[in-house]
Scaffold this motif. Structure first.
Motif, PDB file in Angstrom:
ATOM      1  N   ASP A 177     -23.527  26.421  68.082  1.00 47.11           N
ATOM      2  CA  ASP A 177     -24.272  26.487  66.816  1.00 47.11           C
ATOM      3  C   ASP A 177     -24.740  27.907  66.541  1.00 47.11           C
ATOM      4  OD1 ASP A 177     -23.896  23.815  66.348  1.00 47.11           O
ATOM      5  OD2 ASP A 177     -25.859  23.200  67.115  1.00 47.11           O
ATOM      6  N   GLU A 178     -25.222  28.594  67.574  1.00 42.36           N
ATOM      7  CA  GLU A 178     -25.660  29.986  67.394  1.00 42.36           C
ATOM      8  C   GLU A 178     -24.484  30.875  67.033  1.00 42.36           C
ATOM      9  OE1 GLU A 178     -29.444  30.263  70.495  1.00 42.36           O
ATOM     10  OE2 GLU A 178     -27.392  30.431  71.255  1.00 42.36           O
ATOM     11  N   SER A 179     -23.354  30.637  67.661  1.00 45.95           N
ATOM     12  CA  SER A 179     -22.159  31.437  67.364  1.00 45.95           C
ATOM     13  C   SER A 179     -21.712  31.249  65.925  1.00 45.95           C
ATOM     14  CB  SER A 179     -21.028  31.062  68.325  1.00 45.95           C
ATOM     15  OG  SER A 179     -21.359  31.390  69.649  1.00 45.95           O
ATOM     16  N   MET A 180     -21.775  30.038  65.413  1.00 54.27           N
ATOM     17  CA  MET A 180     -21.398  29.789  64.021  1.00 54.27           C
ATOM     18  C   MET A 180     -22.362  30.461  63.062  1.00 54.27           C
ATOM     19  SD  MET A 180     -20.161  25.790  64.240  1.00 54.27           S
ATOM     20  CE  MET A 180     -19.556  25.756  62.560  1.00 54.27           C
ATOM     21  N   ARG A 181     -23.633  30.490  63.444  1.00 52.58           N
ATOM     22  CA  ARG A 181     -24.650  31.104  62.598  1.00 52.58           C
ATOM     23  C   ARG A 181     -24.434  32.611  62.474  1.00 52.58           C
ATOM     24  NH1 ARG A 181     -29.660  30.032  65.353  1.00 52.58           N
ATOM     25  NH2 ARG A 181     -28.856  27.906  65.237  1.00 52.58           N
ATOM     26  N   TYR A 182     -23.994  33.235  63.589  1.00 51.80           N
ATOM     27  CA  TYR A 182     -23.852  34.691  63.597  1.00 51.80           C
ATOM     28  C   TYR A 182     -22.391  35.129  63.595  1.00 51.80           C
ATOM     29  CZ  TYR A 182     -28.719  34.379  65.091  1.00 51.80           C
ATOM     30  OH  TYR A 182     -30.053  34.093  65.168  1.00 51.80           O
ATOM     31  N   GLN A 183     -21.493  34.246  63.187  1.00 47.51           N
ATOM     32  CA  GLN A 183     -20.058  34.508  63.332  1.00 47.51           C
ATOM     33  C   GLN A 183     -19.635  35.813  62.669  1.00 47.51           C
ATOM     34  OE1 GLN A 183     -17.535  31.556  61.589  1.00 47.51           O
ATOM     35  NE2 GLN A 183     -15.690  32.271  62.597  1.00 47.51           N
ATOM     36  N   ASP A 184     -20.090  36.067  61.481  1.00 46.27           N
ATOM     37  CA  ASP A 184     -19.632  37.238  60.742  1.00 46.27           C
ATOM     38  C   ASP A 184     -20.580  38.424  60.846  1.00 46.27           C
ATOM     39  OD1 ASP A 184     -17.325  36.012  59.884  1.00 46.27           O
ATOM     40  OD2 ASP A 184     -18.258  35.181  58.093  1.00 46.27           O
ATOM     41  N   ALA A 185     -21.550  38.337  61.754  1.00 42.26           N
ATOM     42  CA  ALA A 185     -22.493  39.450  61.918  1.00 42.26           C
ATOM     43  C   ALA A 185     -21.875  40.532  62.795  1.00 42.26           C
ATOM     44  CB  ALA A 185     -23.785  38.947  62.545  1.00 42.26           C
ATOM     45  N   LEU A 186     -22.148  41.770  62.471  1.00 37.06           N
ATOM     46  CA  LEU A 186     -21.809  42.891  63.347  1.00 37.06           C
ATOM     47  C   LEU A 186     -23.129  43.537  63.760  1.00 37.06           C
ATOM     48  CD1 LEU A 186     -18.649  44.624  61.849  1.00 37.06           C
ATOM     49  CD2 LEU A 186     -18.845  43.302  63.938  1.00 37.06           C
ATOM     50  N   ASP A 187     -23.416  43.511  65.046  1.00 37.89           N
ATOM     51  CA  ASP A 187     -24.741  43.853  65.545  1.00 37.89           C
ATOM     52  C   ASP A 187     -25.075  45.319  65.294  1.00 37.89           C
ATOM     53  OD1 ASP A 187     -25.214  41.255  67.393  1.00 37.89           O
ATOM     54  OD2 ASP A 187     -23.143  41.937  67.513  1.00 37.89           O
ATOM     55  N   ASP A 188     -26.230  45.556  64.699  1.00 35.43           N
ATOM     56  CA  ASP A 188     -26.669  46.916  64.415  1.00 35.43           C
ATOM     57  C   ASP A 188     -27.011  47.651  65.708  1.00 35.43           C
ATOM     58  OD1 ASP A 188     -26.414  46.491  61.711  1.00 35.43           O
ATOM     59  OD2 ASP A 188     -28.495  45.820  61.467  1.00 35.43           O
ATOM     60  N   GLY A 189     -26.829  48.959  65.683  1.00 37.92           N
ATOM     61  CA  GLY A 189     -27.251  49.785  66.802  1.00 37.92           C
ATOM     62  C   GLY A 189     -26.284  49.843  67.959  1.00 37.92           C
ATOM     63  N   LEU A 190     -25.132  49.211  67.850  1.00 33.99           N
ATOM     64  CA  LEU A 190     -24.150  49.230  68.933  1.00 33.99           C
ATOM     65  C   LEU A 190     -22.872  49.933  68.473  1.00 33.99           C
ATOM     66  CD1 LEU A 190     -24.392  45.579  70.319  1.00 33.99           C
ATOM     67  CD2 LEU A 190     -25.253  47.645  71.422  1.00 33.99           C
ATOM     68  N   ARG A 232     -21.261  35.453  82.815  1.00 31.87           N
ATOM     69  CA  ARG A 232     -21.374  36.596  81.912  1.00 31.87           C
ATOM     70  C   ARG A 232     -22.813  36.737  81.427  1.00 31.87           C
ATOM     71  NH1 ARG A 232     -18.652  34.855  77.687  1.00 31.87           N
ATOM     72  NH2 ARG A 232     -20.342  34.918  76.165  1.00 31.87           N
ATOM     73  N   VAL A 233     -23.365  37.926  81.631  1.00 31.81           N
ATOM     74  CA  VAL A 233     -24.730  38.181  81.184  1.00 31.81           C
ATOM     75  C   VAL A 233     -24.748  39.116  79.973  1.00 31.81           C
ATOM     76  CG1 VAL A 233     -25.093  40.104  82.801  1.00 31.81           C
ATOM     77  CG2 VAL A 233     -27.048  38.794  81.984  1.00 31.81           C
ATOM     78  N   TYR A 234     -23.659  39.884  79.797  1.00 32.40           N
ATOM     79  CA  TYR A 234     -23.507  40.688  78.578  1.00 32.40           C
ATOM     80  C   TYR A 234     -22.018  40.863  78.289  1.00 32.40           C
ATOM     81  CZ  TYR A 234     -24.241  43.971  74.865  1.00 32.40           C
ATOM     82  OH  TYR A 234     -24.261  44.557  73.623  1.00 32.40           O
ATOM     83  N   PRO A 235     -21.552  40.603  77.048  1.00 31.60           N
ATOM     84  CA  PRO A 235     -22.319  40.009  75.947  1.00 31.60           C
ATOM     85  C   PRO A 235     -22.910  38.655  76.341  1.00 31.60           C
ATOM     86  CG  PRO A 235     -20.229  40.889  75.147  1.00 31.60           C
ATOM     87  CD  PRO A 235     -20.160  40.930  76.639  1.00 31.60           C
ATOM     88  N   GLU A 236     -24.121  38.431  75.905  1.00 28.99           N
ATOM     89  CA  GLU A 236     -24.861  37.261  76.352  1.00 28.99           C
ATOM     90  C   GLU A 236     -24.255  35.969  75.807  1.00 28.99           C
ATOM     91  OE1 GLU A 236     -27.364  39.011  72.942  1.00 28.99           O
ATOM     92  OE2 GLU A 236     -25.823  39.614  74.363  1.00 28.99           O
ATOM     93  N   SER A 237     -24.569  34.896  76.507  1.00 30.24           N
ATOM     94  CA  SER A 237     -24.086  33.583  76.097  1.00 30.24           C
ATOM     95  C   SER A 237     -24.822  33.106  74.843  1.00 30.24           C
ATOM     96  CB  SER A 237     -24.308  32.566  77.218  1.00 30.24           C
ATOM     97  OG  SER A 237     -23.651  32.969  78.395  1.00 30.24           O
ATOM     98  N   LEU A 238     -24.095  32.394  73.984  1.00 28.40           N
ATOM     99  CA  LEU A 238     -24.681  31.741  72.821  1.00 28.40           C
ATOM    100  C   LEU A 238     -24.140  30.322  72.737  1.00 28.40           C
ATOM    101  CD1 LEU A 238     -24.342  34.490  70.046  1.00 28.40           C
ATOM    102  CD2 LEU A 238     -26.429  33.835  71.226  1.00 28.40           C
ATOM    103  N   THR A 239     -24.932  29.427  72.214  1.00 29.70           N
ATOM    104  CA  THR A 239     -24.417  28.085  71.975  1.00 29.70           C
ATOM    105  C   THR A 239     -23.404  28.130  70.833  1.00 29.70           C
ATOM    106  OG1 THR A 239     -26.088  27.505  70.328  1.00 29.70           O
ATOM    107  CG2 THR A 239     -26.631  27.109  72.656  1.00 29.70           C
TER     108      THR A 239
END
Length: 467
Positions: A431-444, A422-429
């Protein structure tokens, strides 16, 4: 087996056997000159995964069209039912059209100017960069030659002038390109994969000579390219050690103290940026179709490298060549690409039955609402009795049918992707997933935001979902 040839201005159709099992899935090949065998590997894979051959009037489940089907076959495609699949995406020409692609503002594409519309901008750029050389191309990509500015035709319609990469990375003195097979499984929301098992690497027929461009075989990859197994520095890897094309090249890079992971990172980033840059046009092209998850697309991204392993995208091929007419040894690569493509888009199913005959129980057996559930702790909390909080938006009771279906498709793709990465949605570790867990990406768009959040939540639950 009896084959009936039906010819019209555009295509040749193979009808199915007169007697087939009624519940067997059916594929229809729409292409010209099928008798030449250039789609034999596509048909072989369909046969092996339990499909029967059909035609335009059969109860087909999958249409594999070599040409862009949204003109000649528009009437049939507009009436497609939800279980049917077609191997092209409306609007994919925004990516595979050479002029449209090279004029995109993407860092991996060498500088280009459309002729004659941008000739004045080009001349100004040349004044600032007199050391650069150029090639002039058209959409049919024929007759490429390196030119000085004085040799360019500024009045040629439907052409573009593009910077020539003068310092390519060479193997045994030869320039080469890297073909990455890429699959779009969905446009809305966007899901993109590439075949990580191997790639097509084509080496020029003659050695590259700096500043001497009278022989195009020294800098243009032709049909009679040099294959990996004929490259002296790669033979021990490819022939003796049974490495893939890609790993043979990467082993050679490492022997020169170069880091091929730099190439991998750039490839994934370039593919992502191309599709994201064209996403508005792809979405608009999809609007008139009732069923938006019936389309998928296999393309080949062709890259070159400079001597510092900087990556450049040269073109994206719609319906890439899958014929072994020139090199029979590529049979395995092509059949694996086709099989992995059909698997990730749920055409090569473990249950060999026509898609139109699938029952609710059968589909729930494959993926249920419990499978797509994420973050049960949040969803069972007092805060998530409603659906207003960001962390609650993936709870089952907060999902509409469109999002549920997208998550179910994504779940099956993950299970069936084999060597598709999978290249999109891109891979995250994790730790990265926990950091951004509750984020909703702007502009999408909302569905894309929720899908990205869902992958992060699945990654936190189980690390195999991170990649």
């Amino acid at each position: 087996m009896q084959r009936i040839h039906m010819k019209n201005q555009h295509s040749e159709i193979f009808e199915p056997q007169s007697l087939v099992e009624s519940n067997k899935p059916i594929y229809w090949i729409n292409a010209r000159h099928l008798h030449t065998g250039y789609l034999d590997h596509v048909m072989a894979v369909f046969d092996r995964i339990g499909y029967s051959k059909g035609g335009p009037d059969s109860e087909w489940d999958v249409l594999w069209s070599h040409d862009y089907p949204f003109t000649e076959l528009q009437d049939k495609i507009s009436k497609m039912r939800s279980h049917q699949k077609v191997n092209h995406i409306p609007g994919s020409g925004f990516i595979t059209n050479k002029v449209t692609l090279v004029l995109s503002d993407i860092e991996y594409i060498p500088k280009a100017f459309q002729m004659p519309q941008q000739k004045f901008s080009f001349k100004q750029y040349v004044k600032e960069h007199p050391e650069k050389l150029w090639v002039q191309k058209s959409n049919n990509h024929r007759g490429i030659h390196v030119r000085n500015v004085e040799e360019l035709d500024f009045s040629a319609d439907n052409t573009f002038v593009q910077e020539f990469i003068q310092n390519p990375y060479l193997v045994d003195g030869k320039k080469f390109d890297i073909g990455i097979y890429t699959v779009v499984a969905s446009v809305d929301p966007l899901r993109v994969y590439f075949y990580s098992g191997d790639c097509l690497i084509r080496y020029c027929g003659k050695e590259y000579v700096m500043d001497k461009f009278d022989d195009v075989n020294t800098y243009v990859v032709t049909d009679d390219y040099t294959p990996t197994w004929k490259m002296p520095s790669l033979q021990k890897y490819y022939i003796d050690m049974k490495f893939s094309h890609k790993e043979s090249l990467y082993a050679h890079m490492r022997s020169e103290d170069l880091d091929p992971t730099k190439v991998d990172r750039q490839i994934e980033d370039a593919i992502r940026k191309v599709f994201l840059s064209k996403l508005p046009q792809l979405r608009q092209s999809l609007e008139k179709y009732q069923h938006k998850n019936i389309f998928f697309e296999l393309t080949r991204f062709d890259f070159v490298l400079d001597e510092d392993l900087n990556l450049y995208l040269m073109e994206v091929n719609m319906s890439p060549n899958l014929s072994t007419g020139h090199f029979a040894a590529n049979k395995l690569l092509y059949q694996q690409v086709i099989y992995n493509t059909l698997s990730v888009v749920d055409v090569a199913r473990n249950i060999p039955v026509s898609l139109k005959l699938s029952t609710e129980d059968q589909e729930l057996m494959r993926v249920s609402l419990r499978d797509i559930q994420t973050d049960p702790e949040a969803c069972s909390s007092e805060e998530c009795k409603g659906c207003h909080e960001v962390k609650c938006q993936l709870c089952n009771r907060c999902l509409n049918n469109e999002v549920r279906n997208a998550l179910s498709d994504s779940f099956l793709e993950h299970l069936n992707r084999r060597q598709m990465k999978r290249v999109y949605p891109e891979s995250l570790t994790r730790d990265e997933s926990m950091r951004y867990q509750d984020a909703l990406d702007d502009g999408l768009p909302t569905n894309d935001k929720l899908l990205r959040k869902w992958y992060r939540s699945k990654c936190i639950q189980e690390e195999s979902w991170c990649y």
